[in-house]
Design an enzyme around this catalytic site. Structure first.
Site, PDB file in Angstrom:
ATOM      1  N   GLY A   1       0.853  -1.183   0.000  1.00  0.00           N
ATOM      2  CA  GLY A   1       0.000   0.000   0.000  1.00  0.00           C
ATOM      3  C   GLY A   1       0.884   1.226   0.000  1.00  0.00           C
ATOM      4  O   GLY A   1       2.099   1.136  -0.212  1.00  0.00           O
TER       5      GLY A   1
ATOM      6  N   ASP B   1       4.503  -2.824   2.961  1.00  0.00           N
ATOM      7  CA  ASP B   1       4.611  -4.039   2.156  1.00  0.00           C
ATOM      8  C   ASP B   1       4.111  -5.164   3.036  1.00  0.00           C
ATOM      9  O   ASP B   1       4.430  -5.215   4.232  1.00  0.00           O
ATOM     10  CB  ASP B   1       6.070  -4.295   1.752  1.00  0.00           C
ATOM     11  CG  ASP B   1       6.515  -3.291   0.697  1.00  0.00           C
ATOM     12  OD1 ASP B   1       5.956  -3.322  -0.414  1.00  0.00           O
ATOM     13  OD2 ASP B   1       7.382  -2.440   1.002  1.00  0.00           O
TER      14      ASP B   1
ATOM     15  N   ASP C   1     -10.402   5.134   6.660  1.00  0.00           N
ATOM     16  CA  ASP C   1     -10.049   4.654   5.318  1.00  0.00           C
ATOM     17  C   ASP C   1     -10.835   3.392   4.984  1.00  0.00           C
ATOM     18  O   ASP C   1     -10.268   2.398   4.516  1.00  0.00           O
ATOM     19  CB  ASP C   1      -8.537   4.405   5.230  1.00  0.00           C
ATOM     20  CG  ASP C   1      -8.071   4.232   3.784  1.00  0.00           C
ATOM     21  OD1 ASP C   1      -8.831   4.588   2.856  1.00  0.00           O
ATOM     22  OD2 ASP C   1      -6.951   3.728   3.584  1.00  0.00           O
TER      23      ASP C   1
HETATM   24  N1  LIG Z   1      -3.949  -9.659   7.382  1.00  0.00           N
HETATM   25  C1  LIG Z   1      -3.775  -9.728   6.064  1.00  0.00           C
HETATM   26  N2  LIG Z   1      -3.919 -10.901   5.400  1.00  0.00           N
HETATM   27  C2  LIG Z   1      -3.728 -10.969   4.072  1.00  0.00           C
HETATM   28  N3  LIG Z   1      -3.432  -9.921   3.286  1.00  0.00           N
HETATM   29  C3  LIG Z   1      -3.276  -8.731   3.869  1.00  0.00           C
HETATM   30  C4  LIG Z   1      -3.433  -8.549   5.275  1.00  0.00           C
HETATM   31  N4  LIG Z   1      -3.230  -7.250   5.579  1.00  0.00           N
HETATM   32  C5  LIG Z   1      -2.958  -6.636   4.414  1.00  0.00           C
HETATM   33  N5  LIG Z   1      -2.982  -7.505   3.374  1.00  0.00           N
HETATM   34  C6  LIG Z   1      -2.741  -7.206   1.936  1.00  0.00           C
HETATM   35  O1  LIG Z   1      -1.820  -6.135   1.807  1.00  0.00           O
HETATM   36  C7  LIG Z   1      -2.416  -5.000   1.145  1.00  0.00           C
HETATM   37  C8  LIG Z   1      -1.881  -3.724   1.788  1.00  0.00           C
HETATM   38  O2  LIG Z   1      -2.220  -3.731   3.152  1.00  0.00           O
HETATM   39  P1  LIG Z   1      -2.884  -2.482   3.887  1.00  0.00           P
HETATM   40  O3  LIG Z   1      -4.100  -2.044   3.113  1.00  0.00           O
HETATM   41  O4  LIG Z   1      -3.114  -2.854   5.304  1.00  0.00           O
HETATM   42  O5  LIG Z   1      -1.696  -1.444   3.749  1.00  0.00           O
HETATM   43  P2  LIG Z   1      -1.633   0.099   3.407  1.00  0.00           P
HETATM   44  O6  LIG Z   1      -0.205   0.401   3.135  1.00  0.00           O
HETATM   45  O7  LIG Z   1      -2.226   0.884   4.498  1.00  0.00           O
HETATM   46  O8  LIG Z   1      -2.532   0.141   2.096  1.00  0.00           O
HETATM   47  P3  LIG Z   1      -3.416   1.282   1.398  1.00  0.00           P
HETATM   48  O9  LIG Z   1      -2.464   2.137   0.645  1.00  0.00           O
HETATM   49  O10 LIG Z   1      -4.303   0.446   0.489  1.00  0.00           O
HETATM   50  O11 LIG Z   1      -4.187   1.994   2.435  1.00  0.00           O
HETATM   51  C9  LIG Z   1      -3.915  -5.206   1.302  1.00  0.00           C
HETATM   52  O12 LIG Z   1      -4.676  -4.637   0.284  1.00  0.00           O
HETATM   53  C10 LIG Z   1      -4.004  -6.723   1.283  1.00  0.00           C
HETATM   54  O13 LIG Z   1      -4.035  -7.156  -0.056  1.00  0.00           O
END
Ligand SMILES: Nc1ncnc2c1ncn2[C@@H]1O[C@H](COP(=O)(O)OP(=O)(O)OP(=O)(O)O)[C@@H](O)[C@H]1O
Length: 481
Positions: free
Chosen positions: A33, A37, A143
């Site tokens: 995201g 990672d 979010d």
């Molecule tokens: N507990 C989990 N189990 C499996 N996959 C996960 C899990 N947590 C996150 N992911 C995967 O990793 C991706 C990124 O995680 P997350 O959305 O928590 O991070 P972020 O950096 O805050 O993302 P964003 O920019 O979408 O807000 C998720 O869209 C998902 O595909």
């Protein structure tokens, strides 16, 4: 007291972190995201599959750990098993592994030509239970979107990605006894989401480590000189500008979303003939305790945030919820804006003019006078966006997608809504069609799914908004809030 982990030197590879690899085998990268990672991993002691979330942002790490600790017994919130965070390293959260998400449910539903109403209701109930747990505990997620609603193989939906969450009152740690399912759930057993397999409790040691870090983070006001302050800011900026592949952009915390719209946004805007836009001079006052308006993914962002509100609460989640429910019903995003201005234009074309009559107090929003839309004579209405849906389905969305935040229905109110008691009743968990895999989700940068994320994705950059600089006798002090 130990200082918080420094932002300057960090390990950029989880594979080199022996404190993690001693306990977990890192299998593959499953997602990334704006700030993180995420890797699939296996706990060496018992083979349990986990998600290892390496967070590259300092403030997001605190927010996510804090919120997940508060919500650790809520059945519809992802379980934090433990975390690793030491000086000079990114935080790595060990989360229960959830193989699918609501975005995949929507995508599969579209391929199949629709989702059965009883399944839609079961997904909605689980989302509402998760959001209710957050709001009862003063956590605003900020979010909510389909890809942040993860799903286990047995159909349990869990809210995830609390990196933008804020605790709006005092911290109220929940214990098993204090977590209560809403009344209507305990009355109608059919609706009760089965408890997800409880994974290891967070260790006492890691819990107290967090408390120490939190205290340090929140209470330390370390006098620094101007040079050092500017250096810190440059370091953080450089870090984000390096991450161009993640489609992020730096926004000052005291600048609202509209203030960060580029002229390119306006040029590309299909609604550009329907508004006039003035760039105001100077920024918006950064009041202590105020929140940034640049939270959430654009398509799910409440109108008050689009107009720069920094004084808001759980109602912003309720708007997002309405957009998610509309998408679950129609299998199309409700307001797929291509820029913040386009986003507002789309909302206004459906709901009508955004003014004092429809949203009392809106004229005081920071960006209200920066942009003027031509009057919408006859708005399309939510019914038109949800054609072929029953009045109670449209009614449910209408209770959330409302201009006036004070009139949006709360999660607990909706859990008792007549809609969920009408035929067809919500199906049980084992009747849900759960998407089979997350295959390809890491490489969402191409095709339809890539477009979905890129168009709607914004970065928070609260790092800047959360920095308060105050004068001291030695110069000035910097405080992260
Ligand atoms: N507990 C989990 N189990 C499996 N996959 C996960 C899990 N947590 C996150 N992911 C995967 O990793 C991706 C990124 O995680 P997350 O959305 O928590 O991070 P972020 O950096 O805050 O993302 P964003 O920019 O979408 O807000 C998720 O869209 C998902 O595909």
């Amino acid at each position: 007291m130990d200082p918080p982990p420094s932002q300057s030197s960090r390990s950029w590879s989880i594979y080199g972190r022996t404190e993690i690899t001693e306990h977990y085998e890192i299998l593959d990268r499953i997602g990334s995201g704006a700030y993180s990672d995420v890797y699939r991993g296996r706990r060496l002691s018992d083979g349990l599959l986990v998600a290892l979330k390496e967070i590259h942002d300092y403030q997001s790490s605190f927010r996510e750990i804090e919120a997940l600790q508060i919500l650790r017994h809520a059945p519809n919130v992802v379980d934090l098993i433990e975390y690793f965070w030491q000086e000079d390293e990114d935080a790595v959260l060990v989360l229960e592994y959830l193989h699918a998400d609501l975005a995949a449910v929507i995508r599969d539903g579209k391929k199949a030509g629709g989702l059965p109403a009883g399944e839609v209701k079961q997904w909605m109930l689980q989302i509402l239970t998760g959001v209710d747990a957050c709001h009862r505990n003063s956590v605003v997620h900020r979010d909510l979107k389909p890809s942040n609603l993860l799903i286990s193989a047995d159909g349990v939906l869990k809210l995830a990605d609390f990196g933008q969450a804020r605790i709006i009152q005092g911290i109220g740690f929940m214990n098993e006894d204090s977590f209560v399912l809403p009344e209507q759930f305990s009355q109608n057993k059919e609706w009760i989401p089965q408890e997800a397999a409880t994974i290891t409790e967070m260790t006492k040691a890691s819990h107290s480590a967090l408390e120490i870090q939190m205290q340090t983070y929140q209470e330390t006001i370390r006098p620094i000189d101007e040079q050092e302050y500017l250096g810190e800011v440059e370091d953080v900026k450089a870090k984000y500008s390096d991450e161009t592949d993640k489609e992020t952009s730096i926004q000052d915390g005291d600048a609202s979303c509209l203030a960060t719209c580029s002229t390119g946004d306006i040029e590309d805007d299909p609604f550009k003939s329907s508004y006039s836009y003035e760039v105001a001079e100077g920024g918006i006052e950064d009041e202590p305790g105020s929140m940034t308006s640049c939270v959430g993914t654009r398509w799910f962002r409440a109108p008050e945030l689009l107009y720069g509100s920094t004084n808001y609460g759980q109602e912003v989640d309720l708007w997002s919820l309405g957009c998610i429910f509309a998408e679950l019903l129609s299998l199309e995003p409700l307001f797929p804006g291509t820029s913040d201005i386009d986003q507002i234009g789309r909302i206004i074309s459906v709901l009508g003019d955004f003014n004092e009559e429809t949203s009392p107090g809106c004229s005081k929003l920071p960006d209200y006078n920066k942009i003027a839309f031509t009057k919408v004579g006859s708005p399309i209405g939510l019914e038109a966006c949800l054609q072929h849906h029953s009045p109670s389905e449209v009614g449910l969305v209408k209770k959330l997608v409302r201009y006036d935040p004070a009139t949006r229905a709360t999660a607990v109110e909706l859990l008792g809504d007549a809609y969920f008691k009408e035929e067809p009743l919500p199906v049980s968990l084992n009747e849900l069609k759960v998407p089979t895999s997350r295959d390809g989700q890491d490489e969402k940068s191409s095709g339809e799914w890539g477009d979905y994320r890129d168009m709607a994705s914004d970065s928070d950059f609260d790092d800047f908004g959360g920095v308060n600089v105050t004068n001291t006798d030695k110069g000035f002090a910097i405080r992260f809030s």
